[in-house]
Design an enzyme around this catalytic site. Sequence first.
Site, PDB file in Angstrom:
ATOM      1  N   ARG A 161       0.540  -0.859   0.121  1.00  0.00           N
ATOM      2  CA  ARG A 161      -0.158   0.187  -0.186  1.00  0.00           C
ATOM      3  C   ARG A 161       0.888   1.585  -0.350  1.00  0.00           C
ATOM      4  O   ARG A 161       1.683   1.500   0.756  1.00  0.00           O
ATOM      5  CB  ARG A 161      -0.812   0.101   1.097  1.00  0.00           C
ATOM      6  CG  ARG A 161      -1.939   1.447   1.393  1.00  0.00           C
ATOM      7  CD  ARG A 161      -2.420   1.215   1.788  1.00  0.00           C
ATOM      8  NE  ARG A 161      -3.973   0.307   1.897  1.00  0.00           N
ATOM      9  CZ  ARG A 161      -4.987   0.665   2.056  1.00  0.00           C
ATOM     10  NH1 ARG A 161      -5.282   1.470   3.472  1.00  0.00           N
ATOM     11  NH2 ARG A 161      -6.413   0.214   2.069  1.00  0.00           N
ATOM     12  N   HIS A 166      -7.156   0.642  -6.655  1.00  0.00           N
ATOM     13  CA  HIS A 166      -7.750   0.214  -5.932  1.00  0.00           C
ATOM     14  C   HIS A 166      -8.555  -1.504  -6.349  1.00  0.00           C
ATOM     15  O   HIS A 166      -9.230  -1.658  -5.424  1.00  0.00           O
ATOM     16  CB  HIS A 166      -8.261   0.418  -4.726  1.00  0.00           C
ATOM     17  CG  HIS A 166      -8.567   0.024  -3.026  1.00  0.00           C
ATOM     18  ND1 HIS A 166      -7.237  -1.039  -3.056  1.00  0.00           N
ATOM     19  CD2 HIS A 166      -9.315   0.201  -2.077  1.00  0.00           C
ATOM     20  CE1 HIS A 166      -7.838  -1.098  -1.548  1.00  0.00           C
ATOM     21  NE2 HIS A 166      -8.848  -0.886  -1.374  1.00  0.00           N
ATOM     22  N   GLN A 169     -10.377  -4.227  -4.243  1.00  0.00           N
ATOM     23  CA  GLN A 169     -11.654  -3.380  -3.689  1.00  0.00           C
ATOM     24  C   GLN A 169     -12.378  -3.505  -4.789  1.00  0.00           C
ATOM     25  O   GLN A 169     -13.530  -4.445  -4.677  1.00  0.00           O
ATOM     26  CB  GLN A 169     -11.477  -2.020  -3.371  1.00  0.00           C
ATOM     27  CG  GLN A 169     -12.848  -1.420  -3.410  1.00  0.00           C
ATOM     28  CD  GLN A 169     -13.116  -1.881  -1.891  1.00  0.00           C
ATOM     29  OE1 GLN A 169     -11.868  -1.607  -1.008  1.00  0.00           O
ATOM     30  NE2 GLN A 169     -14.405  -2.277  -1.390  1.00  0.00           N
ATOM     31  N   ASP A 186     -17.635   7.358  -2.310  1.00  0.00           N
ATOM     32  CA  ASP A 186     -15.977   6.982  -1.493  1.00  0.00           C
ATOM     33  C   ASP A 186     -15.788   8.347  -0.729  1.00  0.00           C
ATOM     34  O   ASP A 186     -16.492   9.517  -0.930  1.00  0.00           O
ATOM     35  CB  ASP A 186     -14.857   6.315  -2.208  1.00  0.00           C
ATOM     36  CG  ASP A 186     -13.900   6.215  -1.433  1.00  0.00           C
ATOM     37  OD1 ASP A 186     -13.853   5.955  -0.869  1.00  0.00           O
ATOM     38  OD2 ASP A 186     -12.520   6.375  -2.133  1.00  0.00           O
ATOM     39  N   CYS A 203     -16.170   1.843  -0.226  1.00  0.00           N
ATOM     40  CA  CYS A 203     -15.212   0.405  -0.063  1.00  0.00           C
ATOM     41  C   CYS A 203     -14.734   0.546   1.704  1.00  0.00           C
ATOM     42  O   CYS A 203     -14.476   0.045   1.799  1.00  0.00           O
ATOM     43  CB  CYS A 203     -13.669   1.105  -0.412  1.00  0.00           C
ATOM     44  SG  CYS A 203     -13.887   3.046  -0.882  1.00  0.00           S
ATOM     45  N   ARG A 207     -13.456  -8.792   0.444  1.00  0.00           N
ATOM     46  CA  ARG A 207     -11.950  -8.182   0.254  1.00  0.00           C
ATOM     47  C   ARG A 207     -10.890  -9.563   0.586  1.00  0.00           C
ATOM     48  O   ARG A 207     -10.258 -10.729   0.222  1.00  0.00           O
ATOM     49  CB  ARG A 207     -11.288  -7.312   1.481  1.00  0.00           C
ATOM     50  CG  ARG A 207     -12.683  -5.894   0.826  1.00  0.00           C
ATOM     51  CD  ARG A 207     -11.427  -5.377  -0.081  1.00  0.00           C
ATOM     52  NE  ARG A 207     -10.562  -5.723  -0.072  1.00  0.00           N
ATOM     53  CZ  ARG A 207      -9.538  -4.217   0.281  1.00  0.00           C
ATOM     54  NH1 ARG A 207     -10.306  -3.071   0.595  1.00  0.00           N
ATOM     55  NH2 ARG A 207      -8.169  -3.998   0.137  1.00  0.00           N
TER      56      ARG A 207
HETATM   57  N1   CP Z   1     -11.289  -0.127   1.704  1.00  0.00           N
HETATM   58  C1   CP Z   1     -10.118  -0.318   1.996  1.00  0.00           C
HETATM   59  O1   CP Z   1      -9.527  -0.913   1.603  1.00  0.00           O
HETATM   60  O2   CP Z   1     -10.397  -0.412   3.562  1.00  0.00           O
HETATM   61  P1   CP Z   1      -8.914   0.150   4.718  1.00  0.00           P
HETATM   62  O3   CP Z   1      -8.114   1.408   4.354  1.00  0.00           O
HETATM   63  O4   CP Z   1      -9.119  -0.305   6.144  1.00  0.00           O
HETATM   64  O5   CP Z   1      -8.053  -1.122   4.462  1.00  0.00           O
HETATM   65  N1  NVA Z   2      -9.827   6.931  -1.602  1.00  0.00           N
HETATM   66  C1  NVA Z   2      -9.732   6.422  -0.106  1.00  0.00           C
HETATM   67  C2  NVA Z   2      -9.661   5.075  -0.498  1.00  0.00           C
HETATM   68  C3  NVA Z   2      -9.218   4.091   1.044  1.00  0.00           C
HETATM   69  C4  NVA Z   2      -9.443   2.727   1.047  1.00  0.00           C
HETATM   70  C5  NVA Z   2      -8.124   6.671   0.000  1.00  0.00           C
HETATM   71  O1  NVA Z   2      -7.203   6.209  -1.095  1.00  0.00           O
HETATM   72  O2  NVA Z   2      -8.113   7.010   1.083  1.00  0.00           O
END
Ligand code: CP
Ligand code: NVA
Length: 342
Positions: free
Chosen positions: A132, A159, A162, A254, A294, A322
């Site tokens: 990440r 993502h 997701q 989102d 998400c 997930r």
């Molecule tokens: N939706 C998602 O990726 O959640 P987190 O940021 O908690 O991993």
């Molecule tokens: N768009 C959000 C998604 C989190 C799962 C971010 O990148 O923070």
Amino acid sequence: MLKVDPVNDTTAVTLPRILTRNPLRGKSFLSIDAFSGEELQLILAAAKRLKGRRKTLQTGGDEYRAALNGKHIALLFQKPSLRTRVTFQVAIEELGGTAIYLGPQEVDMGVRESVPDVARNLERWVDAIVARVFRHDDLLTLAQYGSIPVINALSDGEHPCQALADFLTLYDKHGSVQGLKLAYVGDGNNVAVSLMLMAAKLGVGMSVAMPEGYRPKPEVQKRLDDLFRIAGVPFTVSDDPQRAVEGADAVYTDTWVSMGEEDEAAKKRPAFTGYQVTPELMARANPGALFMHCLPAHRGEEVTDSVMDSPHSVVFDQAENRLHVQKAVLLLALQSLGPITS
Ligand code: CP
Ligand code: NVA
């Protein structure tokens, strides 16, 4: 796309068959756009089969319980996470592997050590990297300099795990995704891009409302236009949430401020006036339309409590899925010539 829907054809498309046509073996999973609709359907089919075996995977009475035996997987996270971190760890453990969590402070990738050197180290010890990151380019660099699969656990660009979970949820709820119309209301961010790519690849029409200035980069918009045109399904982008949700079977939103954008929050939020998903907005969608997010949700910003907590909200089903889709991605990416036969 395949003529027979492999996600639902559980008799002909068994897990061992999927493994013989494995579209992910030894590969990284960085972008939805690296895979065809057929390949994405096979990943979803594997996820659905693994979801059906959850109990035996938990209790040990399942041959896939040993699929990742002896394999170590680094979870390299530059940002916070609840769902992604927990579901990857549980997925790895239920397949018999070992997860090593490396949080934001531990590696300090790109500062304490260059991204190529992080890859050159990790490949000597572990079998895959789940990462990440802030910069999508860093995922490409990890994959370029390491010889092991890299799985995108969220970047500024996409993502993809997701989006797999979101579509498994649509399959679960609707039986099939053919003919569905999906609406997205909000920021043109990582989650939105993967969702739109996935919809285009699977031939699901989309109607999107995003404020000007908060849409995907022009090259991404062009790619999406091309993919939806090739798929022959409608794709519209406007700044009108009311119009976007008309006739929709699911409404997705989102956060307006993604991780790493905190400094822009004060400037960004006003652009999203009118973009909150409210019961009134949901009432303009098809009767029984699903609400999707998400998570984490910012209740009272992009969505009201009443929509989040309504019977049509499937946000926790998405979160559950997930686990299953990531288990599929790991199983397929790390499939060895091992003993899995039935
Ligand atoms: N939706 C998602 O990726 O959640 P987190 O940021 O908690 O991993
Ligand atoms: N768009 C959000 C998604 C989190 C799962 C971010 O990148 O923070």
